[in-house]
Design an enzyme around this catalytic site. Structure first.
Site, PDB file in Angstrom:
ATOM      1  N   GLY A  23       1.165   3.538 -12.986  1.00  0.00           N
ATOM      2  CA  GLY A  23       2.164   3.598 -11.929  1.00  0.00           C
ATOM      3  C   GLY A  23       3.579   3.898 -12.354  1.00  0.00           C
TER       4      GLY A  23
ATOM      5  CD  GLU B 279       4.464  -2.607 -13.800  1.00  0.00           C
ATOM      6  OE1 GLU B 279       4.126  -1.412 -13.719  1.00  0.00           O
ATOM      7  OE2 GLU B 279       3.717  -3.496 -14.223  1.00  0.00           O
ATOM      8  CG  ASP B 280       4.183   0.651 -10.425  1.00  0.00           C
ATOM      9  OD1 ASP B 280       4.128  -0.489 -10.916  1.00  0.00           O
ATOM     10  OD2 ASP B 280       3.179   1.235  -9.976  1.00  0.00           O
TER      11      ASP B 280
ATOM     12  CG  ASP C  41       2.641  -8.115  -5.485  1.00  0.00           C
ATOM     13  OD1 ASP C  41       3.214  -9.057  -4.905  1.00  0.00           O
ATOM     14  OD2 ASP C  41       1.653  -7.535  -5.003  1.00  0.00           O
TER      15      ASP C  41
ATOM     16  CB  ILE D  46       4.846   0.255  -0.776  1.00  0.00           C
ATOM     17  CG1 ILE D  46       5.040  -0.433  -2.130  1.00  0.00           C
ATOM     18  CG2 ILE D  46       5.589  -0.488   0.327  1.00  0.00           C
ATOM     19  CD1 ILE D  46       6.470  -0.423  -2.629  1.00  0.00           C
TER      20      ILE D  46
ATOM     21  CG  ASP E  48      -2.985   2.806  -7.496  1.00  0.00           C
ATOM     22  OD1 ASP E  48      -4.224   2.705  -7.544  1.00  0.00           O
ATOM     23  OD2 ASP E  48      -2.216   1.968  -8.006  1.00  0.00           O
TER      24      ASP E  48
END
Length: 180
Positions: free
Chosen positions: A44, A99-100, A103, A153, A159
């Site tokens: 990601g 990092e994308d 979470d 998202i 993804d």
């Protein structure tokens, strides 16, 4: 075709580029003459890291890791697995984990602890998106482009089941797509 699965667009490609440029300028100031090692968490982080590097005007090295805690689903399994480790010796290095999205925070806490054990000089976290509502462990990013609500998202590297990474923007995936 992919757009029919998107409930709404949160950030356009231009929005993301503007924020990433600003972050690159900050990293340039913070790491002038330090030669940090940016470690991208695959898959990601690729679009974000590629864009970010274009806006850093100081020496920087890169490496990549493949780390997973999702294993194909929409929620973290809780178990972090390293599928590909870095090739670079990080002892004494200034590390920027790229990092994308953050979470649950499990992956980044695991990586930060691992890099401390491997004797990195400093460890900072740069993320495109931070989702504090999803956090289950105590960890904060040092550099955040966007804080986002607890929505699923996709796009710009993010993804669902290995799809939608190629969208040039970031949008909310329709619930009926991932709840099938």
């Amino acid at each position: 075709m992919l757009e029919q699965d998107i409930q709404k667009i949160l950030y356009s490609e231009n929005d993301i580029i503007r924020k990433t440029k600003k972050l690159g300028e900050q990293l340039t100031k913070d790491y002038q003459e330090k030669n940090p090692l940016m470690i991208g968490v695959l898959k990601g982080s690729v679009p974000f890291m590629a864009e970010l590097m274009k806006h850093i005007d100081t020496h920087v090295e890169i490496d990549f890791m493949v780390v997973s805690s999702y294993h194909g689903g929409t929620s973290s399994s809780g178990e972090v697995k390293i599928l590909k480790d870095v090739d670079t010796n990080i002892e004494g290095r200034d590390i920027i984990i790229v990092e994308d999205i953050i979470d649950t925070g499990r992956t980044l806490k695991y990586l930060r602890d691992m890099f401390k054990y491997r004797k990195a000089n400093t460890i900072k976290i740069a993320t495109l998106f931070d989702k504090p509502e999803g956090r289950v462990v105590k960890i904060e990013a040092d550099y955040v482009c966007y804080n986002i609500p607890n929505e699923f998202i996709v796009g710009f590297g993010l993804d669902y089941a290995e799809n939608y990474r190629n969208l040039p923007y970031v949008g909310v995936l329709k619930e009926e797509v991932y709840s099938k």
